[in-house]
Design a protein around this motif. Structure first.
Motif, short mmCIF file in Angstrom:
data_model
loop_
_atom_site.label_atom_id
_atom_site.label_comp_id
_atom_site.label_asym_id
_atom_site.label_seq_id
_atom_site.Cartn_x
_atom_site.Cartn_y
_atom_site.Cartn_z
N GLU A 178 0.80 -1.22 0.00
CA GLU A 178 0.00 0.00 0.00
C GLU A 178 0.84 1.27 0.00
OE1 GLU A 178 -3.47 0.07 2.53
OE2 GLU A 178 -3.24 -2.07 2.95
N ALA A 179 1.95 1.26 0.74
CA ALA A 179 2.78 2.46 0.82
C ALA A 179 3.84 2.52 -0.29
CB ALA A 179 3.45 2.55 2.19
N GLY A 180 4.05 1.40 -0.98
CA GLY A 180 4.99 1.39 -2.09
C GLY A 180 6.45 1.42 -1.68
N VAL A 181 6.76 1.06 -0.45
CA VAL A 181 8.14 1.06 0.02
C VAL A 181 8.88 -0.15 -0.56
CG1 VAL A 181 9.64 0.91 2.05
CG2 VAL A 181 7.55 2.29 2.14
N ARG A 182 10.12 0.08 -0.97
CA ARG A 182 10.93 -0.99 -1.55
C ARG A 182 12.25 -1.20 -0.81
NH1 ARG A 182 6.71 -1.72 -3.03
NH2 ARG A 182 5.86 -1.92 -5.14
N GLN A 183 12.44 -0.46 0.29
CA GLN A 183 13.66 -0.59 1.07
C GLN A 183 13.32 -0.70 2.55
OE1 GLN A 183 17.16 1.62 -1.06
NE2 GLN A 183 15.65 3.17 -0.49
N PHE A 184 13.96 -1.66 3.23
CA PHE A 184 13.67 -1.94 4.63
C PHE A 184 14.97 -2.06 5.41
CE2 PHE A 184 10.15 -3.35 2.12
CZ PHE A 184 9.01 -3.13 2.88
N LEU A 185 14.98 -1.43 6.58
CA LEU A 185 16.11 -1.53 7.51
C LEU A 185 15.58 -2.13 8.80
CD1 LEU A 185 19.01 -0.99 8.42
CD2 LEU A 185 18.36 1.40 8.87
N ASP A 186 15.92 -3.38 9.07
CA ASP A 186 15.35 -4.15 10.18
C ASP A 186 16.35 -4.20 11.33
OD1 ASP A 186 13.68 -5.81 11.63
OD2 ASP A 186 14.45 -7.64 10.71
N ILE A 187 16.04 -3.49 12.41
CA ILE A 187 16.94 -3.36 13.55
C ILE A 187 16.60 -4.39 14.63
CG2 ILE A 187 17.80 -1.80 15.33
CD1 ILE A 187 18.52 -0.88 12.53
N GLY A 188 17.60 -5.12 15.10
CA GLY A 188 17.36 -6.15 16.11
C GLY A 188 16.63 -7.33 15.50
N THR A 189 17.19 -7.84 14.42
CA THR A 189 16.54 -8.85 13.60
C THR A 189 16.15 -10.10 14.36
OG1 THR A 189 17.66 -8.07 11.61
CG2 THR A 189 16.97 -10.37 11.63
N GLY A 190 17.05 -10.58 15.20
CA GLY A 190 16.79 -11.82 15.91
C GLY A 190 17.05 -13.04 15.04
N ILE A 191 16.81 -14.20 15.61
CA ILE A 191 17.07 -15.46 14.91
C ILE A 191 16.13 -15.59 13.71
CG2 ILE A 191 16.86 -17.97 15.15
CD1 ILE A 191 17.90 -17.59 18.03
N LEU A 205 21.04 -0.14 0.29
CA LEU A 205 19.95 0.83 0.35
C LEU A 205 20.39 2.17 -0.24
CD1 LEU A 205 18.59 0.20 3.97
CD2 LEU A 205 17.97 -0.97 1.84
N ASP A 206 19.47 2.82 -0.93
CA ASP A 206 19.66 4.17 -1.45
C ASP A 206 18.96 5.12 -0.49
OD1 ASP A 206 19.65 6.59 -2.76
OD2 ASP A 206 18.73 5.84 -4.61
N LEU A 207 19.74 5.83 0.33
CA LEU A 207 19.13 6.66 1.37
C LEU A 207 18.56 7.96 0.82
CD1 LEU A 207 21.49 6.14 4.44
CD2 LEU A 207 19.54 4.80 3.65
N SER A 208 18.57 8.14 -0.49
CA SER A 208 17.83 9.25 -1.08
C SER A 208 16.40 8.87 -1.41
CB SER A 208 18.54 9.75 -2.35
OG SER A 208 18.43 8.79 -3.40
N ARG A 209 16.07 7.58 -1.24
CA ARG A 209 14.73 7.07 -1.50
C ARG A 209 14.14 6.54 -0.20
NH1 ARG A 209 15.41 2.50 -4.37
NH2 ARG A 209 13.17 2.42 -4.77
N PRO A 210 12.80 6.50 -0.08
CA PRO A 210 12.18 6.09 1.19
C PRO A 210 12.64 4.72 1.68
CG PRO A 210 10.55 7.10 -0.25
CD PRO A 210 11.80 6.95 -1.07
N VAL A 211 12.78 4.64 2.98
CA VAL A 211 13.19 3.41 3.67
C VAL A 211 12.21 3.17 4.81
CG1 VAL A 211 15.00 2.29 5.05
CG2 VAL A 211 15.63 3.78 3.13
N ALA A 212 11.83 1.93 5.01
CA ALA A 212 11.03 1.56 6.19
C ALA A 212 11.98 1.10 7.28
CB ALA A 212 10.03 0.47 5.85
#
Length: 271
Positions: A70-83, A150-157
Motif C-alpha cells: 500500500e505504501a509502495g516502500v521498496r527498502q527496509f532496515l530491520d533493527i534487532g533482527t533476531g534469529i 539501500l539508497d538513502l535518497s529514496r524512502p526506507v522503512a
C-alpha cells in the motif's frame, strides 16, 4: 528479537538469551537448554506468552505487507533482527514486491551464524546483514553493507520490532530511534512494536523479573511513552494500538484477549 551481545563475540549457550527464548516460545529450533528453562519459567508466570509473541510476529508481517503493497516502500532496515524464522522480512516484502531490498541488523553472534537464511533474496531484490548494536546508529548507517544495499535518497522503512524494551533509559531509546530515522528521506516510515505492562501488569511484571534475573533487564512503556517515538511523524491508521489490533487481516484464527498482549504497535510516515 534481540540486540544483545557484542559484535564478534562468541555464542554463550550456558545462559539464556532473549532472541533464543523468543525462538523457543514461538516454536523455533535454534535454542539451548538455558533458553528452554527460561521460556518455560516465563510461560508459567504468564501462560499467554506464546500468544503474545506470535501476535507480535504477525504484526510485523502485516506492517511489512502494508509498507510494500500500500505504501509502495521498496527498502527496509530491520533493527534487532533476531534469529531467522521464515517468513522473514525480506520474504514477506519480496512476496509483494520482488525488487524489495532489506538490510538486517543485529549484534548477537548466533544471528550472524544463521544469517544465510536472511541472505536468500529474490534475484530482483537484495538483502544484506550488518553486525552492529542498535545503540550505535552511526555505525549502522555507515556500514558498507547498508550503503551498498539501500539508497538513502529514496524512502526506507525502519523496522524496530520487539527490541526497545531491552534498551534502558540511560541509553535513550527514543534518541536512538530518532538518530536512525534522521538521515532517511521524506516518505520513509517507522514501524515499531513496544513492550508494555499496561494490560496485564502483574503477569508481565513477573515475566520482566524473570528476564532481569537472567541478566536481561526490561524497560516496559506506557502509551504516553510509546507516543514519544512517533512525535513529528504521521501515524497510519489506526495509530498506536496493541499489536493484535493493528490492521487485523483475518488470517489469525486463535482468540486473543487484550490481557494476552504486552506490546503496542504502530506504523508512521516521515513527512
Amino acid at each position: 528479537m534481540s540486540d544483545e551481545g557484542s559484535p564478534g563475540g562468541h555464542i554463550d549457550t550456558s545462559t539464556a538469551h532473549s532472541a533464543r527464548i523468543y525462538d523457543y516460545i514461538i516454536g523455533g529450533t535454534d535454542y539451548y537448554p538455558a533458553d528452554k528453562e527460561a521460556g518455560d519459567a516465563m510461560s508459567r508466570e504468564w501462560p499467554a506468552m506464546p500468544i503474545h509473541m506470535r501476535a507480535n510476529r504477525d504484526f510485523m508481517h502485516r506492517a511489512v505487507r502494508y509498507l510494500a503493497e500500500e505504501a509502495g516502500v521498496r527498502q527496509f532496515l530491520d533493527i534487532g533482527t533476531g534469529i531467522p524464522t521464515s517468513p522473514n522480512v525480506h520474504e514477506t516484502a519480496q512476496a509483494a514486491a520482488p525488487d524489495s531490498r532489506v538490510v538486517y541488523v543485529d549484534s548477537d553472534p548466533i544471528v550472524l551464524t544463521l544469517s544465510q537464511d536472511l541472505l536468500a533474496s529474490d534475484p530482483a531484490g537484495k538483502t544484506a546483514y550488518v553486525e552492529a548494536d542498535m545503540r550505535d546508529p552511526a555505525a549502522i548507517l555507515a556500514a558498507p553493507e547498508l550503503r551498498d544495499t539501500l539508497d538513502l535518497s529514496r524512502p526506507v522503512a525502519l523496522m524496530v520490532i520487539a527490541i526497545v524494551h531491552f534498551v534502558m533509559d540511560e541509553d535513550d531509546a527514543v534518541g536512538v530511534v530518532r538518530r536512525l530515522l534522521e538521515p532517511l528521506p521524506s516518505g520513509s516510515y517507522l514501524a515499531m512494536s513496544i513492550g508494555t505492562a499496561e494490560f496485564a501488569p502483574d503477569e508481565v511484571g513477573r515475566v520482566a523479573r524473570e528476564y532481569a534475573k537472567r541478566g536481561m533487564p526490561m524497560r516496559l512503556r506506557t502509551m504516553a511513552e510509546a507516543e514519544e517515538f512517533f512525535q513529528g511523524l504521521d501515524l497510519v491508521e489506526p495509530g498506536i494500538a496493541q499489536v493484535h489490533k493493528w490492521r487485523p487481516d483475518g488470517t489469525v484464527t486463535e482468540e486473543i484477549r487484550d490481557e494476552d498482549i504486552a506490546m503496542y504497535g504502530a506504523v508512521a510516515r516521515k513527512p
